[in-house]
Design a protein around this motif. Structure first.
Motif, mmCIF file in Angstrom:
data_model
loop_
_atom_site.group_PDB
_atom_site.id
_atom_site.type_symbol
_atom_site.label_atom_id
_atom_site.label_comp_id
_atom_site.label_asym_id
_atom_site.label_seq_id
_atom_site.Cartn_x
_atom_site.Cartn_y
_atom_site.Cartn_z
ATOM 1 N N MET B 23 0.804 -1.225 0.000
ATOM 2 C CA MET B 23 0.000 0.000 0.000
ATOM 3 C C MET B 23 0.840 1.280 0.000
ATOM 4 S SD MET B 23 -2.887 -1.542 2.485
ATOM 5 C CE MET B 23 -3.769 -3.036 1.945
ATOM 6 N N HIS B 24 2.162 1.138 -0.092
ATOM 7 C CA HIS B 24 3.014 2.332 -0.208
ATOM 8 C C HIS B 24 2.594 3.152 -1.432
ATOM 9 C CE1 HIS B 24 6.049 2.439 2.880
ATOM 10 N NE2 HIS B 24 6.506 1.223 2.642
ATOM 11 N N GLY B 25 2.279 2.456 -2.536
ATOM 12 C CA GLY B 25 1.902 3.136 -3.780
ATOM 13 C C GLY B 25 0.656 3.992 -3.593
ATOM 14 N N SER B 49 12.574 8.110 3.633
ATOM 15 C CA SER B 49 13.283 7.448 4.727
ATOM 16 C C SER B 49 14.038 6.242 4.193
ATOM 17 C CB SER B 49 12.258 7.004 5.760
ATOM 18 O OG SER B 49 11.383 6.073 5.164
ATOM 19 N N VAL B 50 14.497 5.416 5.105
ATOM 20 C CA VAL B 50 15.128 4.152 4.720
ATOM 21 C C VAL B 50 14.115 3.052 4.991
ATOM 22 C CG1 VAL B 50 16.898 2.498 5.403
ATOM 23 C CG2 VAL B 50 17.509 4.878 4.988
ATOM 24 N N GLY B 51 13.940 2.164 4.046
ATOM 25 C CA GLY B 51 12.898 1.141 4.109
ATOM 26 C C GLY B 51 12.406 0.935 2.694
ATOM 27 N N CYS B 52 11.311 0.205 2.526
ATOM 28 C CA CYS B 52 10.832 -0.046 1.166
ATOM 29 C C CYS B 52 10.524 1.240 0.417
ATOM 30 C CB CYS B 52 9.615 -0.959 1.194
ATOM 31 S SG CYS B 52 10.117 -2.669 1.404
ATOM 32 N N SER B 53 10.163 2.281 1.152
ATOM 33 C CA SER B 53 9.792 3.541 0.496
ATOM 34 C C SER B 53 10.999 4.416 0.191
ATOM 35 C CB SER B 53 8.829 4.306 1.392
ATOM 36 O OG SER B 53 9.439 4.555 2.638
ATOM 37 N N GLN B 92 7.766 8.069 6.147
ATOM 38 C CA GLN B 92 8.544 7.113 6.925
ATOM 39 C C GLN B 92 7.788 5.814 7.212
ATOM 40 O OE1 GLN B 92 9.304 10.613 9.892
ATOM 41 N NE2 GLN B 92 10.960 9.156 10.200
ATOM 42 N N GLY B 93 8.527 4.724 7.265
ATOM 43 C CA GLY B 93 7.960 3.438 7.671
ATOM 44 C C GLY B 93 7.979 3.303 9.186
ATOM 45 N N ASP B 94 7.414 2.185 9.681
ATOM 46 C CA ASP B 94 7.324 2.030 11.138
ATOM 47 C C ASP B 94 8.674 1.710 11.765
ATOM 48 O OD1 ASP B 94 6.978 -1.249 11.136
ATOM 49 O OD2 ASP B 94 5.892 -0.266 9.522
ATOM 50 N N GLY B 95 9.505 0.941 11.049
ATOM 51 C CA GLY B 95 10.850 0.690 11.556
ATOM 52 C C GLY B 95 11.614 2.000 11.628
ATOM 53 N N ASP B 96 11.490 2.763 10.579
ATOM 54 C CA ASP B 96 12.215 4.021 10.467
ATOM 55 C C ASP B 96 11.788 5.008 11.569
ATOM 56 O OD1 ASP B 96 13.958 5.524 8.303
ATOM 57 O OD2 ASP B 96 12.443 6.937 8.979
ATOM 58 N N LEU B 97 10.490 5.197 11.700
ATOM 59 C CA LEU B 97 9.999 6.227 12.637
ATOM 60 C C LEU B 97 9.964 5.755 14.085
ATOM 61 C CD1 LEU B 97 7.275 8.829 12.303
ATOM 62 C CD2 LEU B 97 6.918 7.073 14.037
ATOM 63 N N ASN B 121 2.517 2.379 8.538
ATOM 64 C CA ASN B 121 2.698 1.298 9.514
ATOM 65 C C ASN B 121 2.227 -0.024 8.917
ATOM 66 O OD1 ASN B 121 2.637 -0.479 11.643
ATOM 67 N ND2 ASN B 121 1.312 0.761 12.954
ATOM 68 N N ASN B 122 3.195 -0.900 8.620
ATOM 69 C CA ASN B 122 2.833 -2.227 8.095
ATOM 70 C C ASN B 122 3.279 -3.345 9.050
ATOM 71 O OD1 ASN B 122 5.581 -2.317 7.665
ATOM 72 N ND2 ASN B 122 5.462 -2.218 5.437
ATOM 73 N N THR B 123 3.602 -2.992 10.263
ATOM 74 C CA THR B 123 3.970 -3.895 11.376
ATOM 75 C C THR B 123 5.234 -4.740 11.155
ATOM 76 O OG1 THR B 123 2.662 -5.854 10.775
ATOM 77 C CG2 THR B 123 1.520 -4.136 12.039
ATOM 78 N N VAL B 124 5.964 -4.492 10.072
ATOM 79 C CA VAL B 124 7.241 -5.218 9.892
ATOM 80 C C VAL B 124 8.280 -4.323 9.238
ATOM 81 C CG1 VAL B 124 6.430 -7.614 9.656
ATOM 82 C CG2 VAL B 124 6.484 -6.109 7.655
ATOM 83 N N TYR B 125 9.520 -4.802 9.292
ATOM 84 C CA TYR B 125 10.563 -4.229 8.447
ATOM 85 C C TYR B 125 10.385 -4.904 7.088
ATOM 86 C CZ TYR B 125 13.240 -2.582 12.555
ATOM 87 O OH TYR B 125 13.652 -1.954 13.685
ATOM 88 N N GLY B 126 9.911 -4.152 6.099
ATOM 89 C CA GLY B 126 9.685 -4.749 4.786
ATOM 90 C C GLY B 126 10.988 -4.970 4.046
ATOM 91 N N MET B 127 11.733 -3.897 3.872
ATOM 92 C CA MET B 127 12.899 -3.935 2.987
ATOM 93 C C MET B 127 13.947 -4.989 3.358
ATOM 94 S SD MET B 127 15.464 -0.879 2.027
ATOM 95 C CE MET B 127 15.225 -0.509 0.300
ATOM 96 N N THR B 128 14.169 -5.147 4.658
ATOM 97 C CA THR B 128 15.243 -6.063 5.071
ATOM 98 C C THR B 128 14.757 -7.508 5.187
ATOM 99 O OG1 THR B 128 14.807 -5.136 7.237
ATOM 100 C CG2 THR B 128 16.879 -4.528 6.195
HETATM 101 C C1 TPP Z 1 21.481 2.504 10.295
HETATM 102 C C2 TPP Z 1 20.771 1.457 9.544
HETATM 103 N N1 TPP Z 1 20.394 0.323 10.180
HETATM 104 C C3 TPP Z 1 19.741 -0.647 9.501
HETATM 105 C C4 TPP Z 1 19.462 -0.497 8.178
HETATM 106 C C5 TPP Z 1 18.763 -1.612 7.445
HETATM 107 N N2 TPP Z 1 17.355 -1.336 7.153
HETATM 108 C C6 TPP Z 1 16.957 -0.932 5.944
HETATM 109 S S1 TPP Z 1 15.307 -0.749 5.817
HETATM 110 C C7 TPP Z 1 15.083 -1.260 7.419
HETATM 111 C C8 TPP Z 1 13.709 -1.419 7.995
HETATM 112 C C9 TPP Z 1 12.710 -0.504 7.431
HETATM 113 O O1 TPP Z 1 11.457 -0.860 7.885
HETATM 114 P P1 TPP Z 1 10.239 0.112 7.840
HETATM 115 O O2 TPP Z 1 10.635 1.480 8.255
HETATM 116 O O3 TPP Z 1 9.145 -0.514 8.614
HETATM 117 O O4 TPP Z 1 9.889 0.246 6.282
HETATM 118 P P2 TPP Z 1 9.271 -0.793 5.253
HETATM 119 O O5 TPP Z 1 10.414 -1.424 4.557
HETATM 120 O O6 TPP Z 1 8.427 -1.774 6.021
HETATM 121 O O7 TPP Z 1 8.462 0.030 4.324
HETATM 122 C C10 TPP Z 1 16.306 -1.552 8.022
HETATM 123 C C11 TPP Z 1 16.436 -2.058 9.403
HETATM 124 C C12 TPP Z 1 19.892 0.690 7.540
HETATM 125 N N3 TPP Z 1 19.680 0.921 6.239
HETATM 126 N N4 TPP Z 1 20.523 1.652 8.241
#
Ligand code: TPP
Ligand code: SF4
Lengths: 356, 248
Positions: B23-25, B49-53, B92-97, B121-128
């Motif tokens: 649902m990011h799209g 942010s860092v994550g799937c988005s 931002q994703g949930d892991g990120d924020l 908020n998708n309750t997981v780290y998607g990208m990793t």
């Molecule tokens: C400092 C740092 N730690 C770990 C990572 C690895 N990392 C990349 S994306 C991510 C999780 C992102 O999850 P979320 O914010 O929920 O976004 P989603 O992918 O679910 O959209 C992590 C831990 C990183 N890039 N930088």
């Protein structure tokens, strides 16, 4: 022209203002805190912004944002705080953003103490953050030079779109000296067509980025950075040479210690020892050429530092084995004394080029 | 023929990399439509942010900055303090924020920074690859909670809206969901309100958008929607948590 008696840390702040910096984000730490005190008062007086962040991590990210927006921006800290900034230093280098950091070094590792130190040389000049990158590192040795070098740091950082660091120790920060401020000089800040200021304010959309998932693209970026770094090494290396022409022993020192070493050179000469001094002003790019040239004429080098021998390694690289390099260092916030350096100088000049 | 819908100007015509059912799209499109409707694309700056988005930086047709993991609110603050008349949003994703970036998030909110945060908020780290996030539900299986998240080991899930709504300086907080058209329409209204709050210069605004990560839930897109209705929404109730009228 105005004459002042000024403290090193205040000169960092005033130097930044004279350089056209109007945004400061920081977090207090001794022996740097007066930089924040000074700018907290001065910046609002001239329409600038001082903001205390909740941590160094936040400070450097606020700096990152302000740099994206096209500001001349800086932060200042000391060892433990600079360690926290390393993540973003790598991102700043990767995103090719200009900004200035000041590290007023203290004793370490860990919480260490607040005594003056040069123990962050490796961290400043060899990375600290992840990835293949450099930052420009400048090491002043007087309050006047601090004032002038702040402008230099901002200009270089702008010209090459990369972070620049002014590296000094607690003595430099705390010491008071007379300075001259030349207010005639106007500051020209180059335009920043790449800044993310909103697309109506420039033609295309701008993207500030350090993510390159395609390997070839990342290599291209790395190569571009490499060429930039080579250009800086060729054009921007700064070094002071003192009494080197006929020297048999060359002291090498930067910052606070270089002042003591200059006095030692004079003392040694009085006693018939032909000593000289190499004082790197840019620690990155390091003046390898000067060391290499000096290595041909001297019998040996003596690196004097307030660490275990960090710049020592760069001197060895520059000397290329043509002359032995010895090291004398005081640790833990202690400052080498002139008489002890002289003693050491006598010892190594006797050993000379034997490398024993 | 009458054209009733088109790609928003603020979304670039490039293919998304998101998985089917992600649902990011949808969230991207809503944000872009709001930027268009408010007529602020020329002065909007987005922080991805860092994550799937992470590639949001590439998808929005506005100036974009790619932040380090969790640092978007601080970077947005830096931009806004230099250029107060621009419109700043973090995505931002949930892991990120809620994990690595929670300090940046809370302090930015307490400063009442005039920015808008879109929190997916998708309750997981998607990208990793589907590890536990601070938002992972109790009992939810992820790569790093193979036996289900437990309170004893992992503590309780973080509810960002409830956390931030009472904070002075925060003016608008709403939790929406992207799992059906009705909720998506509400989501867009919330995003619009959040941007309007910023334009009115009142303070920090947050929209938390519940979203599915079918890939890491190991469910089909339709099953993931059902999972959201049955498991996620009961734990993360939808609605306005704060508006200028006060904390709801
Ligand atoms: C400092 C740092 N730690 C770990 C990572 C690895 N990392 C990349 S994306 C991510 C999780 C992102 O999850 P979320 O914010 O929920 O976004 P989603 O992918 O679910 O959209 C992590 C831990 C990183 N890039 N930088
Ligand atoms: S892994 Fe999950 S969050 Fe990432 S794009 Fe796929 S569905 Fe979306």
């Amino acid at each position: 022209m105005r004459r002042f008696l000024m403290k090193g840390n205040d000169a960092i702040g005033e130097g930044a203002i004279l350089a056209g910096c109007r945004h400061f984000f920081g977090y207090p730490i001794t022996p740097q805190s007066e930089v924040t005190h000074y700018l907290a008062k001065r910046l609002p007086e001239i329409g600038g912004l001082f903001m205390q962040a909740e941590s160094e991590l936040a400070s450097i990210n606020l700096v990152f944002g302000a740099a994206c927006a096209g500001a001349r921006v800086m932060t200042a800290s000391s060892g433990p705080g600079i360690s926290l900034m390393q993540e973003e230093l790598s991102f700043l280098a990767g995103s090719e953003l200009p900004c200035v950091l000041v590290n007023i070094m203290r004793g370490g590792p860990g919480l260490g103490n607040i005594g003056p130190s040069q123990a962050d040389y490796f961290q400043a000049t060899k990375g600290g953050g992840h990835g293949d990158y450099h930052i420009i590192v400048l090491a002043p040795n007087s309050v006047q030079e601090i004032l002038d070098i702040m402008k230099k740091a901002f200009d270089l950082s702008d010209m090459y779109r990369m972070p620049a660091m002014v590296l000094a120790d607690g003595i430099m920060g705390q010491m008071m000296e007379p300075v001259v401020i030349d207010e005639e000089k106007s500051v020209e800040i180059p335009p920043r067509p790449w800044a993310t200021t909103g697309r109506d304010y420039h033609e295309d959309r701008n993207e500030i980025n350090s993510l390159f998932v395609i390997l070839e693209e990342m290599e291209e970026v790395n190569l571009r950075l490499l060429h930039k770094y080579e250009e800086i090494c060729a054009k921007e290396t700064l070094c002071e040479e003192y009494m080197l022409d006929d020297a048999e022993v060359a002291l090498v020192a930067f910052g606070t210690v270089s002042r003591i070493c200059r006095a030692v050179v004079d003392k040694a000469r009085e006693q018939g020892i032909r000593a000289g001094l190499v004082r790197p002003i840019t620690l990155w790019p390091f003046p390898y050429d000067v060391i290499s040239r000096t290595a041909k004429s001297v019998q040996c080098f003596l690196a004097v530092e307030m660490n275990m021998g960090q710049m020592f390694e760069d001197i060895e690289i520059g000397a290329k084995g043509r002359a032995p390099v010895y090291h004398y260092g005081r640790l833990g916030g202690m400052v080498p004394l002139a008489k002890d350096i002289l003693e050491e100088l006598k010892k190594v000049s006797e050993r000379g080029g034997t490398g024993q | 023929m009458k054209k009733i819908t088109a790609r928003p100007y603020s979304l670039r015509d490039v293919p998304f990399h998101y998985c089917p059912g992600c649902m990011h799209g949808i969230a991207h499109r809503l944000v872009a439509e709001v930027i268009d409707e408010l007529g602020v694309s020329g002065r909007t700056i987005g922080i991805s942010s860092v994550g799937c988005s992470v590639f949001a930086k590439h998808y929005f047709n506005v100036d974009m900055i790619q932040a380090a993991h969790g640092r978007a609110p601080s970077i947005a603050t830096g931009v806004k303090r230099v250029l107060p008349d621009r419109v700043l949003f973090t995505y931002q994703g949930d892991g990120d924020l809620a994990a690595i970036g929670i300090g940046d998030f809370i302090h930015t909110a307490y400063r009442g920074e005039k920015i808008t945060t879109i929190f997916v908020n998708n309750t997981v780290y998607g990208m990793t690859g589907g590890q536990m996030a601070p938002t992972t539900l109790i009992g939810q299986v992820t790569k790093t909670t193979p036996f289900g998240r437990s309170v004893e080991i992992n503590g309780n899930p973080i509810r960002a809206c409830e956390l931030i709504a009472p904070v002075e300086g925060v003016v608008y907080v709403e939790r929406v969901s992207l799992h059906n058209p009705k909720e998506i329409i509400k989501a867009k209204k919330a995003i619009r309100k959040a941007f309007e709050m910023q334009l009115n210069g009142v303070g920090f605004s947050l929209v938390e958008a519940l979203s599915a990560c079918p890939t890491n839930l190991g469910l089909s897109p339709l099953e993931a929607i059902k999972w959201m209705e049955e498991k996620m929404i009961p734990f993360y109730p939808l609605g306005v948590y704060k508006s200028p009228a006060g904390v709801v």
